[in-house]
Design a protein around this motif. Structure first.
Motif, PDB file in Angstrom:
ATOM      1  N   SER A  55     -16.520  -4.360  -1.089  1.00  0.00           N
ATOM      2  CA  SER A  55     -16.873  -3.841   0.240  1.00  0.00           C
ATOM      3  C   SER A  55     -17.300  -2.383   0.174  1.00  0.00           C
ATOM      4  O   SER A  55     -18.213  -1.955   0.885  1.00  0.00           O
ATOM      5  CB  SER A  55     -15.692  -4.002   1.201  1.00  0.00           C
ATOM      6  OG  SER A  55     -14.580  -3.231   0.762  1.00  0.00           O
ATOM      7  N   LYS A  56     -16.674  -1.583  -0.681  1.00  0.00           N
ATOM      8  CA  LYS A  56     -17.056  -0.173  -0.830  1.00  0.00           C
ATOM      9  C   LYS A  56     -18.488  -0.052  -1.338  1.00  0.00           C
ATOM     10  O   LYS A  56     -19.310   0.675  -0.765  1.00  0.00           O
ATOM     11  CB  LYS A  56     -16.109   0.538  -1.788  1.00  0.00           C
ATOM     12  CG  LYS A  56     -16.564   1.956  -2.158  1.00  0.00           C
ATOM     13  CD  LYS A  56     -15.719   2.527  -3.269  1.00  0.00           C
ATOM     14  CE  LYS A  56     -16.166   3.951  -3.613  1.00  0.00           C
ATOM     15  NZ  LYS A  56     -17.475   4.004  -4.263  1.00  0.00           N
ATOM     16  N   ALA A  57     -18.799  -0.781  -2.420  1.00  0.00           N
ATOM     17  CA  ALA A  57     -20.124  -0.682  -3.006  1.00  0.00           C
ATOM     18  C   ALA A  57     -21.199  -1.229  -2.068  1.00  0.00           C
ATOM     19  O   ALA A  57     -22.315  -0.706  -2.017  1.00  0.00           O
ATOM     20  CB  ALA A  57     -20.158  -1.431  -4.341  1.00  0.00           C
ATOM     21  N   ILE A  58     -20.858  -2.272  -1.308  1.00  0.00           N
ATOM     22  CA  ILE A  58     -21.846  -2.855  -0.390  1.00  0.00           C
ATOM     23  C   ILE A  58     -22.207  -1.863   0.709  1.00  0.00           C
ATOM     24  O   ILE A  58     -23.392  -1.652   1.012  1.00  0.00           O
ATOM     25  CB  ILE A  58     -21.310  -4.171   0.215  1.00  0.00           C
ATOM     26  CG1 ILE A  58     -21.227  -5.251  -0.876  1.00  0.00           C
ATOM     27  CG2 ILE A  58     -22.192  -4.647   1.363  1.00  0.00           C
ATOM     28  CD1 ILE A  58     -20.556  -6.520  -0.430  1.00  0.00           C
ATOM     29  N   LEU A  59     -21.189  -1.235   1.308  1.00  0.00           N
ATOM     30  CA  LEU A  59     -21.488  -0.263   2.358  1.00  0.00           C
ATOM     31  C   LEU A  59     -22.210   0.954   1.787  1.00  0.00           C
ATOM     32  O   LEU A  59     -23.133   1.493   2.400  1.00  0.00           O
ATOM     33  CB  LEU A  59     -20.197   0.166   3.057  1.00  0.00           C
ATOM     34  CG  LEU A  59     -20.420   0.940   4.358  1.00  0.00           C
ATOM     35  CD1 LEU A  59     -21.020   0.021   5.415  1.00  0.00           C
ATOM     36  CD2 LEU A  59     -19.132   1.537   4.869  1.00  0.00           C
ATOM     37  N   GLN A  60     -21.818   1.362   0.596  1.00  0.00           N
ATOM     38  CA  GLN A  60     -22.489   2.476  -0.076  1.00  0.00           C
ATOM     39  C   GLN A  60     -23.954   2.139  -0.314  1.00  0.00           C
ATOM     40  O   GLN A  60     -24.838   2.989  -0.138  1.00  0.00           O
ATOM     41  CB  GLN A  60     -21.775   2.748  -1.401  1.00  0.00           C
ATOM     42  CG  GLN A  60     -21.986   4.127  -1.966  1.00  0.00           C
ATOM     43  CD  GLN A  60     -21.023   4.416  -3.102  1.00  0.00           C
ATOM     44  OE1 GLN A  60     -19.990   3.760  -3.237  1.00  0.00           O
ATOM     45  NE2 GLN A  60     -21.350   5.385  -3.927  1.00  0.00           N
ATOM     46  N   LEU A  84     -25.809   0.168   1.469  1.00  0.00           N
ATOM     47  CA  LEU A  84     -26.538   0.143   2.734  1.00  0.00           C
ATOM     48  C   LEU A  84     -26.766   1.549   3.289  1.00  0.00           C
ATOM     49  O   LEU A  84     -27.799   1.821   3.918  1.00  0.00           O
ATOM     50  CB  LEU A  84     -25.766  -0.695   3.758  1.00  0.00           C
ATOM     51  CG  LEU A  84     -25.606  -2.186   3.434  1.00  0.00           C
ATOM     52  CD1 LEU A  84     -24.707  -2.860   4.471  1.00  0.00           C
ATOM     53  CD2 LEU A  84     -26.949  -2.881   3.356  1.00  0.00           C
ATOM     54  N   VAL A  85     -25.825   2.448   3.067  1.00  0.00           N
ATOM     55  CA  VAL A  85     -25.889   3.782   3.674  1.00  0.00           C
ATOM     56  C   VAL A  85     -26.730   4.749   2.852  1.00  0.00           C
ATOM     57  O   VAL A  85     -27.318   5.687   3.392  1.00  0.00           O
ATOM     58  CB  VAL A  85     -24.459   4.329   3.890  1.00  0.00           C
ATOM     59  CG1 VAL A  85     -24.479   5.769   4.385  1.00  0.00           C
ATOM     60  CG2 VAL A  85     -23.688   3.452   4.869  1.00  0.00           C
ATOM     61  N   ASN A  86     -26.810   4.530   1.545  1.00  0.00           N
ATOM     62  CA  ASN A  86     -27.468   5.507   0.671  1.00  0.00           C
ATOM     63  C   ASN A  86     -28.901   5.855   1.058  1.00  0.00           C
ATOM     64  O   ASN A  86     -29.285   7.029   0.972  1.00  0.00           O
ATOM     65  CB  ASN A  86     -27.419   5.032  -0.782  1.00  0.00           C
ATOM     66  CG  ASN A  86     -26.275   5.678  -1.547  1.00  0.00           C
ATOM     67  OD1 ASN A  86     -26.085   6.887  -1.487  1.00  0.00           O
ATOM     68  ND2 ASN A  86     -25.499   4.876  -2.249  1.00  0.00           N
ATOM     69  N   PRO A  87     -29.757   4.903   1.454  1.00  0.00           N
ATOM     70  CA  PRO A  87     -31.106   5.316   1.866  1.00  0.00           C
ATOM     71  C   PRO A  87     -31.098   6.319   3.019  1.00  0.00           C
ATOM     72  O   PRO A  87     -31.919   7.232   3.064  1.00  0.00           O
ATOM     73  CB  PRO A  87     -31.764   3.990   2.274  1.00  0.00           C
ATOM     74  CG  PRO A  87     -31.030   2.955   1.497  1.00  0.00           C
ATOM     75  CD  PRO A  87     -29.620   3.441   1.421  1.00  0.00           C
ATOM     76  N   LEU A 126     -18.644   4.685   2.806  1.00  0.00           N
ATOM     77  CA  LEU A 126     -19.433   5.600   3.622  1.00  0.00           C
ATOM     78  C   LEU A 126     -19.292   7.032   3.142  1.00  0.00           C
ATOM     79  O   LEU A 126     -20.283   7.767   2.997  1.00  0.00           O
ATOM     80  CB  LEU A 126     -19.002   5.478   5.090  1.00  0.00           C
ATOM     81  CG  LEU A 126     -19.667   6.435   6.081  1.00  0.00           C
ATOM     82  CD1 LEU A 126     -21.162   6.168   6.168  1.00  0.00           C
ATOM     83  CD2 LEU A 126     -19.017   6.300   7.462  1.00  0.00           C
ATOM     84  N   GLY A 127     -18.063   7.452   2.866  1.00  0.00           N
ATOM     85  CA  GLY A 127     -17.852   8.810   2.363  1.00  0.00           C
ATOM     86  C   GLY A 127     -18.484   9.033   1.003  1.00  0.00           C
ATOM     87  O   GLY A 127     -19.054  10.090   0.733  1.00  0.00           O
ATOM     88  N   SER A 128     -18.402   8.016   0.146  1.00  0.00           N
ATOM     89  CA  SER A 128     -18.987   8.140  -1.193  1.00  0.00           C
ATOM     90  C   SER A 128     -20.503   8.286  -1.127  1.00  0.00           C
ATOM     91  O   SER A 128     -21.097   9.009  -1.941  1.00  0.00           O
ATOM     92  CB  SER A 128     -18.617   6.913  -2.040  1.00  0.00           C
ATOM     93  OG  SER A 128     -17.224   6.792  -2.176  1.00  0.00           O
ATOM     94  N   ALA A 129     -21.135   7.587  -0.185  1.00  0.00           N
ATOM     95  CA  ALA A 129     -22.594   7.673  -0.064  1.00  0.00           C
ATOM     96  C   ALA A 129     -23.043   9.099   0.216  1.00  0.00           C
ATOM     97  O   ALA A 129     -24.131   9.519  -0.211  1.00  0.00           O
ATOM     98  CB  ALA A 129     -23.078   6.736   1.044  1.00  0.00           C
ATOM     99  N   ILE A 187     -27.596   3.979  -5.441  1.00  0.00           N
ATOM    100  CA  ILE A 187     -27.915   2.595  -5.097  1.00  0.00           C
ATOM    101  C   ILE A 187     -27.888   1.731  -6.362  1.00  0.00           C
ATOM    102  O   ILE A 187     -27.384   0.590  -6.339  1.00  0.00           O
ATOM    103  CB  ILE A 187     -29.301   2.519  -4.426  1.00  0.00           C
ATOM    104  CG1 ILE A 187     -29.233   3.120  -3.011  1.00  0.00           C
ATOM    105  CG2 ILE A 187     -29.807   1.086  -4.350  1.00  0.00           C
ATOM    106  CD1 ILE A 187     -30.593   3.282  -2.355  1.00  0.00           C
ATOM    107  N   SER A 188     -28.407   2.253  -7.463  1.00  0.00           N
ATOM    108  CA  SER A 188     -28.422   1.502  -8.718  1.00  0.00           C
ATOM    109  C   SER A 188     -27.008   1.158  -9.170  1.00  0.00           C
ATOM    110  O   SER A 188     -26.731   0.018  -9.584  1.00  0.00           O
ATOM    111  CB  SER A 188     -29.126   2.319  -9.805  1.00  0.00           C
ATOM    112  OG  SER A 188     -30.435   2.671  -9.411  1.00  0.00           O
TER     113      SER A 188
END
Length: 527
Positions: A118-123, A125-128, A175-178, A412-413
């Motif tokens: 879940s962390k990586a998925i939200l990251q 989506l938010v990164n762009p 989200l915070g990581s992004a 994102i990668s």
């Protein structure tokens, strides 16, 4: 009289103490204004943020099984520690009820896998969005936003009483990581403009990422065992708060400053279609797939095939920290002497990862398994340390030197690999087998390594004063580049056609910042 004398001495002591503190504060402020010291402090702040992010990512590994057992069986956490069989049965029955009767009971860790992904998925989506935001407002405010969100996420982790709350905390961490990861790495690239210094600084950041991932499980397990489940998260929240306060002290994100002269970064969608950046992004994803796919599956395989003990499964990745740091050190040293071979270091790392991944299923005991796992982490260190500075180098050469979006692409990668790993890896092992999984990952890395030859000519170039003049052989990409192409064909004509400066004010401003005009500077140079 004695009373008045004592009061006078006390007042004098207070004044001296106040003067001393004022002098120390003034010295500290002067030191923070020094460019080199400020760069070091910024590197410390970013490294702590990356360390915390990876600590929080892995610290729940030894705690999660007990949490899930407690929530499913409605029994106290201490009792759940003593009844591992009941915990596994509860998880398997939950998975079967949610996913249907076709779900295999042996894949009992699916719930933990979804939580980790879940962390990586939200990251992802938010990164762009975060990359574009970083390019527009700078690096410091997004880093502060990321640290604030990570602090809130850590507090929610500490207070979580059910799976839904834990899932929300995990997603909030993404989200915070992004914001924190992307802006932190981009800030390092921006502050360290010399290629050798940039490689060294990014290498230090990568070492902190690795260290955080590896020390988190024993850190969380020990504190959970002796101090309770909330204490590991509260300790991390405290460190996160201190890091945010240090950021406010050193950089002052909300201080008075002018933003009129900030360069406008290249949009992220244009960076994504840049073939060189796409090659680097693909390499970062491919090289991290073995690590992302093995983390959730290797413990079960070790237990089934080599009868590994609990402590062996717990410290599986701990020895790999040392070759990872060694790989970072070697790559930084080689890049300082032979910077034009960055593509080769990355390709070599991918071959090492591929060969190591293919040998994992052949291991028959814990001692043998350490060797390929160390090889995987050593190879990842080569790839990351070589290619992360290359992303900034490519932006310097081909685009505007603003790094938020390009490191959002890098994030994102990574997120693609770690979003798929916890969910997809177990299904591949169940459907095809552990051997086939490793052979596929190894083959993918070996086959991708020659693709990095595409970067060979670019890595041989040096950035001159004419950053946008370097790769114009590929065709003009804007009004300014078109004018430059025309000037090359018709030498001796007016070097400043009407409308040229107005047509691309950003490029003209960037040329003013970087030194002599492009007419006075040479074409691209080779090292």
């Amino acid at each position: 009289m004695a009373t008045e004398g004592g009061a006078g001495l006390a007042k004098s002591a207070v004044e001296k103490l106040s003067d001393a503190m004022g002098e120390k504060t003034k010295q500290l402020g002067t030191a923070m204004q020094d460019v080199h010291r400020q760069r070091r402090l910024i590197l410390v702040i970013v490294c702590v943020a990356l360390f915390l992010d990876n600590m929080l990512y892995m610290v729940i590994v030894p705690i999660m099984p007990s949490y899930l057992a407690m929530w499913e069986a409605k029994i106290p956490a201490r009792e759940s520690n003593a009844s591992g069989a009941n915990a596994r049965g509860a998880n398997a029955s939950w998975a079967k009820s949610v996913l249907g009767p076709g779900y295999p009971p042996e894949n009992e860790d699916i719930k933990i896998g979804v939580l980790f992904a879940s962390k990586a998925i939200l990251q992802l989506l938010v990164n762009p969005l975060s990359g574009t935001f970083i390019d527009r407002v700078g690096y410091d405010i997004p880093l502060l936003i990321g640290l604030t969100v990570m602090f809130l996420s850590t507090i929610i982790f500490a207070l979580a009483e059910n799976y839904a709350t834990l899932f929300a905390a995990r997603s909030l961490q993404g989200l915070g990581s992004a914001f924190a990861d992307t802006s932190g790495i981009a800030m390092i690239a921006d502050k360290y403009t010399e290629e050798s210094e940039r490689s060294r600084a990014l290498g230090i950041a990568l070492a902190f990422i690795s260290f955080g991932s590896l020390v988190a499980p024993p850190f969380g397990g020990i504190l959970y065992q002796f101090a309770g489940r909330r204490v590991p998260f509260l300790v991390l929240a405290s460190v996160c708060l201190l890091d945010g306060l240090l950021l406010l002290t050193v950089i002052k994100p909300f201080g008075s400053r002018t933003r009129e002269n900030m360069l406008v970064g290249t949009p992220i969608h244009r960076l994504m279609i840049d073939p060189y950046i796409a090659v680097v992004a693909g390499a970062l994803t491919t090289c991290n797939i073995p690590l992302a796919f093995l983390e959730p599956t290797i413990a079960t395989w070790m237990k089934k095939n080599m009868g590994a003990s609990e402590w062996e499964m717990g410290v599986t990745w701990l020895p790999a920290f040392f070759p990872h740091v060694l790989g970072v050190y070697i790559t930084v040293k080689l890049a300082a002497k032979y910077p034009h071979l960055q593509w080769f270091y990355g390709a070599l790392g991918m071959v090492i990862i591929g060969a190591s991944s293919c040998t994992v299923p052949a291991c028959r005991n814990f001692g043998q398994l350490i060797v390929p796992l160390c090889g995987i982490c050593f190879g990842i260190a080569l790839v990351d340390t070589a290619l992360l500075p290359t992303l900034a180098f490519l932006v310097d050469l081909r685009h505007v030197s603003v790094y938020g979006s390009v490191y959002a692409i890098a994030d994102i990668s990574y997120s693609v690999a770690y979003a798929l790993g916890p969910i997809v890896a177990s299904q591949i092992v169940h459907s095809l087998g552990f051997v086939q999984l490793n052979l596929g990952m190894g083959l993918a890395n070996v086959l991708y390594a020659p693709v990095l030859l595409f970067l060979k000519n670019v890595c041989q170039m040096k950035a001159s004063h004419s950053e946008r003049n370097i790769l114009l052989e590929e065709g003009p990409k804007g009004l300014y580049d078109t004018i430059k192409m025309q000037e090359r064909k018709g030498k001796g004509k007016n070097p400043h056609p009407a409308g040229g400066m107005e047509g691309n004010s950003v490029d003209s401003y960037h040329r003013d910042l970087t030194g002599p005009s492009e007419e006075d500077s040479s074409d691209y140079e080779y090292s």
